[in-house]
Design a protein around this motif. Structure first.
Motif, short mmCIF file in Angstrom:
data_model
loop_
_atom_site.label_atom_id
_atom_site.label_comp_id
_atom_site.label_asym_id
_atom_site.label_seq_id
_atom_site.Cartn_x
_atom_site.Cartn_y
_atom_site.Cartn_z
N GLU A 199 10.58 4.47 1.58
CA GLU A 199 10.01 3.19 2.02
C GLU A 199 8.49 3.24 1.97
O GLU A 199 7.84 2.25 1.59
CB GLU A 199 10.51 2.86 3.42
CG GLU A 199 11.99 2.49 3.46
CD GLU A 199 12.54 2.43 4.87
OE1 GLU A 199 13.65 1.89 5.05
OE2 GLU A 199 11.89 2.94 5.82
N LEU A 200 7.89 4.37 2.34
CA LEU A 200 6.44 4.51 2.23
C LEU A 200 6.00 4.52 0.78
O LEU A 200 4.97 3.92 0.43
CB LEU A 200 5.99 5.79 2.94
CG LEU A 200 6.05 5.78 4.47
CD1 LEU A 200 5.69 7.15 5.03
CD2 LEU A 200 5.13 4.72 5.06
N LYS A 201 6.77 5.18 -0.10
CA LYS A 201 6.43 5.18 -1.52
C LYS A 201 6.43 3.76 -2.09
O LYS A 201 5.54 3.39 -2.87
CB LYS A 201 7.42 6.05 -2.29
CG LYS A 201 7.21 7.54 -2.12
CD LYS A 201 8.23 8.32 -2.94
CE LYS A 201 8.06 9.82 -2.78
NZ LYS A 201 9.07 10.58 -3.54
N ASP A 202 7.42 2.96 -1.70
CA ASP A 202 7.47 1.58 -2.18
C ASP A 202 6.24 0.79 -1.72
O ASP A 202 5.68 -0.01 -2.48
CB ASP A 202 8.75 0.89 -1.68
CG ASP A 202 9.99 1.36 -2.42
OD1 ASP A 202 9.84 2.02 -3.46
OD2 ASP A 202 11.10 1.07 -1.94
N TYR A 203 5.82 1.03 -0.50
CA TYR A 203 4.66 0.31 0.04
C TYR A 203 3.39 0.70 -0.71
O TYR A 203 2.62 -0.18 -1.14
CB TYR A 203 4.53 0.63 1.53
CG TYR A 203 3.29 0.07 2.18
CD1 TYR A 203 3.12 -1.31 2.33
CD2 TYR A 203 2.30 0.91 2.67
CE1 TYR A 203 1.98 -1.82 2.94
CE2 TYR A 203 1.17 0.41 3.29
CZ TYR A 203 1.01 -0.96 3.41
OH TYR A 203 -0.11 -1.47 4.03
N TYR A 204 3.17 2.00 -0.89
CA TYR A 204 1.98 2.43 -1.62
C TYR A 204 2.06 2.00 -3.09
O TYR A 204 1.03 1.65 -3.69
CB TYR A 204 1.83 3.95 -1.51
CG TYR A 204 1.69 4.46 -0.09
CD1 TYR A 204 0.86 3.81 0.81
CD2 TYR A 204 2.40 5.58 0.35
CE1 TYR A 204 0.74 4.26 2.12
CE2 TYR A 204 2.28 6.04 1.64
CZ TYR A 204 1.45 5.37 2.53
OH TYR A 204 1.35 5.83 3.82
N GLY A 205 3.27 2.00 -3.66
CA GLY A 205 3.43 1.52 -5.04
C GLY A 205 3.10 0.04 -5.15
O GLY A 205 2.50 -0.41 -6.14
N LEU A 206 3.48 -0.75 -4.14
CA LEU A 206 3.14 -2.18 -4.12
C LEU A 206 1.62 -2.38 -4.12
O LEU A 206 1.10 -3.22 -4.86
CB LEU A 206 3.77 -2.83 -2.89
CG LEU A 206 3.29 -4.24 -2.54
CD1 LEU A 206 3.74 -5.22 -3.61
CD2 LEU A 206 3.79 -4.67 -1.17
N ILE A 207 0.92 -1.60 -3.30
CA ILE A 207 -0.54 -1.73 -3.25
C ILE A 207 -1.15 -1.39 -4.59
O ILE A 207 -2.05 -2.09 -5.10
CB ILE A 207 -1.11 -0.85 -2.13
CG1 ILE A 207 -0.62 -1.32 -0.76
CG2 ILE A 207 -2.64 -0.86 -2.17
CD1 ILE A 207 -1.03 -0.41 0.38
N ASN A 208 -0.68 -0.31 -5.21
CA ASN A 208 -1.20 0.08 -6.52
C ASN A 208 -0.93 -0.99 -7.57
O ASN A 208 -1.80 -1.31 -8.40
CB ASN A 208 -0.59 1.41 -6.95
CG ASN A 208 -1.13 2.59 -6.17
OD1 ASN A 208 -2.30 2.60 -5.77
ND2 ASN A 208 -0.30 3.59 -5.94
N ASN A 209 0.28 -1.58 -7.52
CA ASN A 209 0.60 -2.67 -8.45
C ASN A 209 -0.31 -3.87 -8.22
O ASN A 209 -0.79 -4.50 -9.17
CB ASN A 209 2.05 -3.09 -8.29
CG ASN A 209 3.02 -2.03 -8.78
OD1 ASN A 209 2.65 -1.12 -9.52
ND2 ASN A 209 4.28 -2.13 -8.35
N GLY A 210 -0.54 -4.18 -6.96
CA GLY A 210 -1.42 -5.30 -6.64
C GLY A 210 -2.85 -5.05 -7.07
O GLY A 210 -3.53 -5.97 -7.56
N TYR A 211 -3.32 -3.82 -6.90
CA TYR A 211 -4.68 -3.49 -7.32
C TYR A 211 -4.82 -3.57 -8.84
O TYR A 211 -5.80 -4.12 -9.36
CB TYR A 211 -5.05 -2.09 -6.82
CG TYR A 211 -6.44 -1.66 -7.20
CD1 TYR A 211 -7.55 -2.15 -6.51
CD2 TYR A 211 -6.66 -0.79 -8.26
CE1 TYR A 211 -8.83 -1.76 -6.86
CE2 TYR A 211 -7.94 -0.39 -8.61
CZ TYR A 211 -9.02 -0.89 -7.91
OH TYR A 211 -10.29 -0.51 -8.26
#
Length: 493
Positions: free
Chosen positions: A346-358
């Motif tokens: 779940e933490l990986k998905d969250y950090y992946g979302l931020i990277n995708n957004g950036y």
């Protein structure tokens, strides 16, 4: 009444009974007829008993410079500073004054611990939301900030040695854990990087009734309490205006400290818990606590920014020990399970979302710059607008759940290890300490060395480092700071 006060009370009672027992033994050992053969000089002055201080004031003042080295590749940096890039090194300076004032007059007493802070930050984090009574200054200044508040302020009534009533703003020290306290329903969470740091209390009213007994059950205490919740009054406790009811039952049974506690109210998830603590030997103590929060609602986000909610009864628990070696090394070790936390995936998905957004933001920004240049060449530049104009939709999605994902120890399983050595190499008043906080799910960690040195009896110097370690998409590997250092200069009065 906190456990420390009860322990002191029990120790005081033990001393009194010990002195009485010693007197009886001495009287039995030296009978009255022996006294007739001995001449005593009874012509002496009886010293007056020391009167108890009615008013006391003490406290400390602290100056604390910070140095932070930012990790610009971390997810949390990208989330916060995508539109406002910062320099690699940030400095902050904090000056605070924390006096403590007490009044003790017979059955009545009062205590206050105000806090005054003035700080300068290279990049100001924004306005604070402080509980009353408080005041914030220089809110619109770019670098300077200041605040004044009462961290604790309450009045006390002790109509008898067994009954205490208190009302006001107070820190309740529920729980036996050092770094975490799952059962501290009526207290703000500790800073796991600095668990000994003074915290702000909550406004409440409570009673403490204590009785002592002979036999296996030596002490029993009951502590009911009430906490109001409103805007800027205990607002963190409930989701709206409420009146919370809670309580704790304490027992000293077979030399084991036991507590049962609960908290309930409107707009609040009912909680129940227990804790224990006992000394296995003179230098080894074990402790534990467990709590369950009924109807906890957890928001989970995926790499596409889709949020789903999950409602369940969250179980938190902690077990730990404190060990003092023969050469004055103190070891504290604790395992903590956070039932409200996020799994490594779940933490990986969250950090992946931020990277995708950036990445989305950078790509759109690049596309907008190209379009702007083409339009300028064609002579019909009118600016950019619409969905391609620096879209940050995924970053905005991540910010909706940032309050839970970005908080300290957002994962599920942790190991805390703290080792401190008193006066190594016979250097008086020097105590080096090393703390390791590990997320057992992704094996990332925070390494925190520090040294405390009392240069004179009331002046302490304490340099500290906080070094997060971990790979990408891990909790500590995605922290905003690659490194944080501070140097505390504390004067006690």
């Amino acid at each position: 009444m906190c456990l420390i006060d009860r322990s002191r009370s029990l120790c005081a009672n033990g001393c009194i009974w010990g002195l009485l027992l010693l007197g009886i033994v001495l009287i039995a050992a030296f009978p009255a007829d022996a006294a007739e053969d001995t001449a005593y000089d009874l012509n002496f002055e009886i010293p007056e008993a020391e009167s108890k201080e009615v008013f006391k004031i003490w406290g400390y003042s602290e100056f604390r410079p910070f140095l932070r080295v930012l990790d610009k590749n971390s997810a949390l940096y990208k989330q916060k500073y995508a539109k406002d890039p910062q320099s690699d090194v940030q400095t902050n300076y904090l000056l605070n004054l924390r006096p403590e004032i007490s009044i003790d007059y017979g059955q009545f007493g009062a205590y206050a611990r105000p806090r005054l802070e003035v700080d300068w930050s290279e990049v100001k984090s924004g306005s604070l939301v402080l509980d009353e009574p408080s005041e914030e200054f220089w809110e619109k200044d770019t670098h300077w900030g200041a605040s004044m508040m009462l961290e604790e302020a309450f009045v006390t009534w002790r109509p008898s040695p067994t009954l205490t009533a208190e009302a006001g703003k107070k820190v309740l020290n529920w729980g036996k854990g050092y770094a975490w306290n799952p059962v501290a329903f009526a207290s703000r969470p500790k800073d796991v990087d600095d668990p000994d740091h003074a915290r702000e209390g909550y406004v409440m009213s409570y009673l403490d009734y204590i009785r002592s007994f002979d036999g296996p059950l030596k002490t029993l205490a009951v502590t009911p309490l009430i906490l109001p919740v409103a805007d800027r009054l205990n607002a963190e406790l409930a989701n709206g205006d409420s009146l919370l009811f809670g309580g704790k039952v304490y027992a000293l049974l077979y030399d084991i400290d036991l507590d049962l506690m609960f908290m309930t109210g409107n707009n609040y998830n009912t909680r129940v818990g227990f804790d224990f603590s006992t000394n296995l030997t003179s230098n080894l103590e074990i402790h534990g606590e467990s709590a369950i929060q009924f109807g906890y609602n957890k928001n989970i986000i995926n790499t596409n920014g889709e949020i789903r909610s999950k409602t369940f009864d969250a179980l938190n628990y902690l077990v730990g020990l404190r060990y003092l070696t023969s050469f004055d090394t103190t070891i504290i070790a604790e395992y903590y399970h956070n039932g409200q936390g996020y799994s490594p995936d779940e933490l990986k998905d969250y950090y992946g979302l931020i990277n995708n957004g950036y990445n989305e933001y950078v790509d759109n920004k690049t596309d907008s710059a190209i379009q702007k240049n083409l339009k300028m060449l064609k002579g019909n530049f009118q600016g950019t607008s619409g969905s391609n104009a620096n879209s940050t939709s995924l970053l905005k999605d991540s910010s909706q759940v940032a309050s839970t994902y970005n908080k300290s120890t957002a994962g599920q399983d942790y190991l805390y290890l703290r080792i401190s050595q008193k006066e190594p190499f016979d250097i008086l008043f020097l105590t080096p300490t090393l703390t390791l906080i590990t997320n057992l799910g992704d094996l990332s960690c925070s390494l925190n060395p520090e040294i405390s040195y009392m240069i004179i009896p009331n002046l302490e110097l304490k340099p500290r480092l906080v070094i997060p370690l971990g790979g990408r998409l891990s909790e500590f590997g995605e922290k905003m700071n690659a490194f944080r250092g501070e140097f505390r200069i504390t004067y006690y009065f």
